[in-house]
Design a protein around this motif. Structure first.
Motif, short mmCIF file in Angstrom:
data_model
loop_
_atom_site.label_atom_id
_atom_site.label_comp_id
_atom_site.label_asym_id
_atom_site.label_seq_id
_atom_site.Cartn_x
_atom_site.Cartn_y
_atom_site.Cartn_z
N ALA A 127 -16.18 -14.77 -15.36
CA ALA A 127 -15.73 -13.43 -15.00
C ALA A 127 -15.87 -12.48 -16.16
N GLN A 128 -16.11 -11.22 -15.86
CA GLN A 128 -16.10 -10.18 -16.88
C GLN A 128 -14.66 -9.92 -17.33
N PRO A 129 -14.46 -9.37 -18.53
CA PRO A 129 -13.09 -9.07 -18.99
C PRO A 129 -12.33 -8.22 -17.98
N ASP A 130 -11.04 -8.51 -17.87
CA ASP A 130 -10.13 -7.74 -17.01
C ASP A 130 -10.45 -7.91 -15.51
N THR A 131 -11.08 -9.01 -15.16
CA THR A 131 -11.30 -9.29 -13.74
C THR A 131 -10.60 -10.58 -13.37
N ALA A 132 -10.42 -10.78 -12.06
CA ALA A 132 -9.68 -11.96 -11.59
C ALA A 132 -10.52 -13.21 -11.72
N GLN A 133 -9.85 -14.37 -11.62
CA GLN A 133 -10.57 -15.62 -11.62
C GLN A 133 -11.23 -15.83 -10.26
N ARG A 134 -12.04 -16.92 -10.19
CA ARG A 134 -12.73 -17.19 -8.94
C ARG A 134 -11.79 -17.54 -7.82
N PRO A 141 5.98 -10.86 -0.93
CA PRO A 141 5.07 -10.24 0.03
C PRO A 141 4.52 -8.90 -0.45
N SER A 142 5.25 -8.20 -1.31
CA SER A 142 4.80 -6.88 -1.75
C SER A 142 3.82 -6.97 -2.91
N SER A 143 3.68 -8.17 -3.51
CA SER A 143 2.77 -8.30 -4.64
C SER A 143 1.33 -8.34 -4.16
N GLN A 144 0.40 -7.93 -5.01
CA GLN A 144 -0.99 -7.89 -4.64
C GLN A 144 -1.63 -9.28 -4.85
N ILE A 145 -2.29 -9.79 -3.81
CA ILE A 145 -2.97 -11.06 -3.92
C ILE A 145 -4.23 -10.88 -4.76
N PRO A 146 -4.45 -11.72 -5.76
CA PRO A 146 -5.64 -11.57 -6.60
C PRO A 146 -6.91 -11.68 -5.76
N LYS A 147 -7.90 -10.87 -6.12
CA LYS A 147 -9.19 -10.93 -5.43
C LYS A 147 -10.04 -12.02 -6.08
N THR A 148 -10.15 -13.15 -5.45
CA THR A 148 -10.98 -14.21 -5.97
C THR A 148 -12.32 -14.22 -5.25
N MET A 149 -13.30 -14.83 -5.87
CA MET A 149 -14.64 -14.84 -5.28
C MET A 149 -14.64 -15.56 -3.94
N ALA A 150 -14.00 -16.72 -3.89
CA ALA A 150 -13.95 -17.48 -2.64
C ALA A 150 -13.19 -16.71 -1.56
N ALA A 151 -12.04 -16.12 -1.93
CA ALA A 151 -11.24 -15.38 -0.95
C ALA A 151 -12.00 -14.15 -0.45
N THR A 152 -12.76 -13.50 -1.33
CA THR A 152 -13.55 -12.34 -0.91
C THR A 152 -14.57 -12.74 0.14
N ALA A 153 -15.27 -13.85 -0.11
CA ALA A 153 -16.28 -14.31 0.85
C ALA A 153 -15.64 -14.73 2.17
N MET A 154 -14.45 -15.35 2.10
CA MET A 154 -13.79 -15.83 3.31
C MET A 154 -13.37 -14.69 4.25
N LYS A 155 -13.24 -13.49 3.71
CA LYS A 155 -12.87 -12.36 4.56
C LYS A 155 -13.95 -12.04 5.58
N PHE A 156 -15.15 -12.53 5.35
CA PHE A 156 -16.27 -12.17 6.22
C PHE A 156 -16.68 -13.30 7.16
N LEU A 157 -15.79 -14.27 7.35
CA LEU A 157 -16.07 -15.32 8.33
C LEU A 157 -16.37 -14.70 9.69
N GLY A 158 -17.44 -15.14 10.30
CA GLY A 158 -17.80 -14.64 11.62
C GLY A 158 -18.75 -13.46 11.60
#
Length: 220
Positions: A213-220, A86-103
Motif C-alpha cells: 500500500a501507498q503511505p496513508d492508505t488502508a491495508q488489503r 456501528p458509527s465507525s468507518q469500515i476500512p476500505k480494503t482491496m478484497a472488500a472493495t472488489a466484493m462490493k461488485f459481486l454480480g
C-alpha cells in the motif's frame, strides 16, 4: 382298494387346502409388490432430488464449467471487515472493495463500476481505491508488480494468477482466504467468488503477488 396317491391318502391335496395355499401365496405377492413399489418410489424421489440439485447448479453457474458461483458469505468462511462501533468507518480494503461488485457483469476492457469490469480492470480499480496504487492495465503486467508469494503464504488481498488462454498470467483475481478468490471470469458471466481447489483453477494456477500500500492508505 383305493389307488395310491388318492385324495384320501393325501388329504392336504384337498380343494380347501389348495385354496388356502393360493390365498397365502396371493397375500405374499401383494406384500412383495407393495415393498417393490415403495422402494421404486424412494428411488424415484432420490433421482428427482439429484436432478433438482444438478439443475440448481447449472442455473447458478449458467452452465459455466469453471465452478459454482458462491455468492453467500455464510458459504465462504471469509473474514469480512467488521466493527463494534456501528458509527465507525469500515476500512476500505482491496478484497472488500472488489466484493462490493459481486454480480456485476463482465465487460472486456471495463475498469469502472458504471461500465463493468474485466479481470484486470477489477483488480486495478480495487488497488487504486484501497491501496492508492496505479497498477498496469493487463493481468500479465500486474504479475510484475509487488513481490512473488508462494501458494502456502497467501493472505487476503494477494493477487492470484492463472493460465486460462494458453499463456502465463492471462487471468487475475484477488485472494480472500480459505482458498477462495474474487474475480471477473469471462464474457457472459458476472463478478463472483470461486474456490481455487476446483480442478479447473487448481490446474491453471501459476503464481501470486503481494502488493504494498501507498503511505496513508488502508491495508488489503
Amino acid at each position: 382298494m383305493p389307488p395310491p396317491h388318492s385324495a384320501r391318502t393325501y388329504p392336504f391335496l384337498s380343494t380347501p387346502f389348495v385354496a388356502r395355499l393360493f390365498k397365502l401365496a396371493l397375500c405374499a405377492s401383494v406384500v412383495a409388490l407393495a415393498g417393490c413399489a415403495a422402494t421404486q418410489s424412494r428411488q424415484t424421489a432420490d433421482a428427482s432430488s439429484n436432478h433438482l440439485l444438478r439443475d440448481s447448479y447449472l442455473l447458478s453457474t449458467q452452465s459455466d464449467p469453471l465452478g459454482a458461483w458462491l455468492d453467500s458469505k455464510d458459504q465462504l468462511d471469509i473474514n469480512y471487515p467488521q466493527s463494534d462501533n456501528p458509527s465507525s468507518q469500515i476500512p476500505k480494503t482491496m478484497a472488500a472493495t472488489a466484493m462490493k461488485f459481486l454480480g456485476v457483469k463482465y465487460r472486456y476492457g471495463g475498469d469502472a463500476p458504471g461500465e463493468g469490469f474485466d479481470c484486470s480492470g477489477l483488480v486495478a480499480y480495487a488497488a487504486e481505491k484501497s491501496l492508492g496504487l496505479k497498477l498496469p492495465r493487463t493481468a500479465s503486467s500486474q504479475a510484475q508488480e509487488g513481490i512473488s508469494i508462494d501458494r502456502g503464504e497467501l493472505r487476503r488481498g494477494d493477487l492470484v494468477f492463472f493460465n486460462t488462454r494458453g499463456r502465463r498470467f492471462s487471468h487475475v483475481g484477488i485472494y480472500l482466504g480459505n482458498h477462495q478468490f474474487v474475480h471477473a471470469p469471462r464474457t457472459g458471466a458476472a463478478i463472483r467468488v470461486e474456490s481455487m481447489d476446483i480442478a479447473y483453477w487448481r490446474k491453471r494456477y501459476n503464481g501470486a503477488r503481494r502488493l504494498k500500500a501507498q503511505p496513508d492508505t488502508a491495508q488489503r
